[in-house]
Design an enzyme around this catalytic site. Structure first.
Site, PDB file in Angstrom:
ATOM      1  N   LYS A 112      19.860 -43.757  41.096  1.00  0.00           N
ATOM      2  CA  LYS A 112      20.820 -44.849  41.251  1.00  0.00           C
ATOM      3  C   LYS A 112      20.220 -46.198  40.874  1.00  0.00           C
ATOM      4  O   LYS A 112      20.952 -47.132  40.565  1.00  0.00           O
ATOM      5  CB  LYS A 112      21.389 -44.852  42.660  1.00  0.00           C
ATOM      6  CG  LYS A 112      22.223 -43.589  42.901  1.00  0.00           C
ATOM      7  CD  LYS A 112      22.997 -43.632  44.187  1.00  0.00           C
ATOM      8  CE  LYS A 112      23.939 -42.437  44.298  1.00  0.00           C
ATOM      9  NZ  LYS A 112      23.231 -41.145  44.509  1.00  0.00           N
TER      10      LYS A 112
HETATM   11  C1  LIG Z   1      23.839 -39.951  44.482  1.00  0.00           C
HETATM   12  C2  LIG Z   1      22.940 -38.806  44.302  1.00  0.00           C
HETATM   13  C3  LIG Z   1      23.399 -37.615  43.751  1.00  0.00           C
HETATM   14  C4  LIG Z   1      24.848 -37.417  43.365  1.00  0.00           C
HETATM   15  O1  LIG Z   1      25.201 -38.259  42.303  1.00  0.00           O
HETATM   16  P1  LIG Z   1      26.731 -38.502  41.945  1.00  0.00           P
HETATM   17  O2  LIG Z   1      26.729 -39.490  40.865  1.00  0.00           O
HETATM   18  O3  LIG Z   1      27.352 -39.008  43.205  1.00  0.00           O
HETATM   19  O4  LIG Z   1      27.279 -37.209  41.526  1.00  0.00           O
HETATM   20  C5  LIG Z   1      22.489 -36.599  43.563  1.00  0.00           C
HETATM   21  N1  LIG Z   1      21.197 -36.734  43.924  1.00  0.00           N
HETATM   22  C6  LIG Z   1      20.724 -37.854  44.466  1.00  0.00           C
HETATM   23  C7  LIG Z   1      19.299 -37.934  44.855  1.00  0.00           C
HETATM   24  C8  LIG Z   1      21.571 -38.937  44.665  1.00  0.00           C
HETATM   25  O5  LIG Z   1      21.095 -40.067  45.181  1.00  0.00           O
END
Ligand SMILES: *Cc1c(COP(=O)(O)O)cnc(C)c1O
Length: 462
Positions: A112
């Site tokens: 993210k």
């Molecule tokens: C947010 C997240 C996901 C899922 O991602 P999406 O974009 O919501 O599908 C998977 N793994 C980790 C470590 C995350 O932080």
């Protein structure tokens, strides 16, 4: 470049306004009116470029005149300067034909950061030019919140409030949200699950008096600018394995459908992606839906991959919009039915979805076994989310096409599950080694929309 709402009843916006707004006023999500295409030669020309230059070329057609080329290059440069790896998103090989895309070298050790660091810099540049300020409220299953707080801490034109489910995030995730001392960031521990936090956030956006009163802005994965930032690493990784001269496949651990949707956009832009595989944990609404069982909410079962403990997958609306021929009225109706439990997908839409996506799920036991097995086979220590991806990827391998699995977090972000699986305690990188010693600051709050709004109104700088 115009952005339109998936529910067809909100004004069209340019990139800047779509970014600052987040959720559309009709409850829908913004998508580009048309996805720009990159030609074969333009994709081939990405070979050997830095991550930053790749990012500039991939995202430039989407941003219109929001930033000049020089401004946009500077924003991208600042966004990724704090990453702990020169390649930003390095590829490592797990097995013949199977690669791991390490997306955890940013400041909060999860993918993210790619989107949030960029959004922080873009918000700052746009708001400073406007002489404006906003209140960012986010709901998080763990990683969005820490990434947002890290990206916006100390910025003068932004207050940040992060709602997270009390007791359902890992200690590292929680500490990353509660230890920053800047007065413009606030971590709220909600007595509820992630879907409660996300529902409260949606309700705040649908309360126009509140929304306009505090100048609410959203940076959850529904924000188009976040999806866009994630499109870049599909290009950078595919090109380093030979695209566009040969296709590649991706497997993406998914909760909110944000990261996998970015892959879908990359394919629409012209990147030759063979398979796009959705990997879920035991909270498998997406896998059930893609297997033809309709889109019906269950209850959330907390898992060892908590960032994917989601039943309502907000970005799925974006692909439903395409699957239903971009008919906003139909999408609005389906989302109404979802509030009451769910809906069945029409045959035509199902055909579209199954054409675009494969899917699989991993149980808790399979996830643990994959962490142990991958460590033994390759020396790579996976976080539980990445392990869900690797397990599902192995079921969808085609020996003729390289498979790239997205590693969405660093194993040290989820040390308990990693240690349970492998008997190895994953250490934090040295730059955050003192995380467990920093004082925490958190506000516990009931699952009560009114109380949340009062807290926010009472804590914004005016
Ligand atoms: C947010 C997240 C996901 C899922 O991602 P999406 O974009 O919501 O599908 C998977 N793994 C980790 C470590 C995350 O932080």
């Amino acid at each position: 470049m115009k952005y339109i709402s998936t529910r067809g009843a909100a004004p069209d916006l340019n990139f800047e306004d779509a970014m600052l707004t987040g959720l559309a006023r009709d409850g829908g999500l913004y998508v580009p009116a048309e996805v720009p295409r990159m030609g074969f030669d333009e994709i081939a020309a990405l070979a050997g470029l830095s991550y930053e230059e790749t990012a500039f070329r991939v995202m430039r057609p989407f941003i219109g005149d929001t930033f000049s080329d020089a401004e946009f290059r500077a924003i991208i440069g600042r966004a990724y300067a704090g990453f702990g790896h020169a390649a930003r998103a390095p590829l490592v090989q797990l097995a013949p034909g199977h690669f791991l895309l390490e997306l955890f070298h940013g400041p909060t050790l999860a993918f993210k950061d790619f989107a949030m660091q960029l959004i922080g810099q873009m918000f700052q540049a746009a708001l400073a030019r406007r002489g404006d300020r906003v209140t960012i409220v986010g709901a998080t299953s763990g990683d969005t919140g820490s990434a947002a707080i890290e990206a916006f801490r100390g910025l003068s034109n932004v207050d940040v409030f992060i709602l997270f489910p009390h007791g359902r995030v890992s200690e590292v995730q929680r500490r990353q949200m509660t230890t920053p001392a800047e007065p413009n960031v606030h971590a709220l521990a909600v007595d509820g699950d992630f879907d409660d936090c996300q529902a409260a956030l949606k309700d705040m956006f649908n309360d126009f008096a509140f929304r306009d009163g505090v100048k609410l802005a959203g940076v959850n994965s529904i924000n188009w600018a976040r999806v866009l930032a994630q499109v870049v690493y599909y290009f950078s990784s595919a090109v380093s394995l030979g695209a566009p001269h040969r296709p590649v496949s991706f497997t993406v651990p998914t909760g909110n459908f944000g990261d996998i949707f970015a892959g879908y956009i990359a394919r629409r832009m012209g990147l030759p992606i063979d398979r796009l595989v959705v990997a879920t944990n035991q909270n498998d609404i997406l896998h059930r839906c893609l297997s033809g069982q309709g889109y019906h909410k269950g209850t959330v079962h907390p898992s060892i991959s908590p960032s994917m403990d989601i039943q309502v997958s907000s970005n799925f609306e974006r692909v439903l919009f395409d699957a239903y021929g971009r008919d906003g009225a139909v999408v609005a109706q389906l989302m109404g039915e979802l509030k009451d439990g769910g809906f069945d997908v029409s045959q035509g839409a199902m055909g579209f979805l199954q054409d675009q996506f494969a899917s699989g799920r991993a149980s808790e036991e399979e996830t643990l076994a994959t962490i142990a097995g991958t460590l033994a086979a390759s020396g790579e220590l996976l976080c539980p989310h990445s392990a869900v991806g690797v397990k599902v990827a192995e079921e969808h391998r085609d020996p003729a096409v390289p498979m790239i699995t997205l590693a969405t977090a660093h194993p040290a972000k989820f040390p308990a599950a990693v240690e349970q699986a492998s008997a190895v305690h994953p250490p934090l990188p040295p730059r955050m080694a003192d995380l467990y010693d920093r004082p925490e600051r958190v506000h516990r709050i009931g699952n009560d929309l009114g109380a949340m709004k009062d807290f926010i109104r009472g804590h914004i700088a005016t």
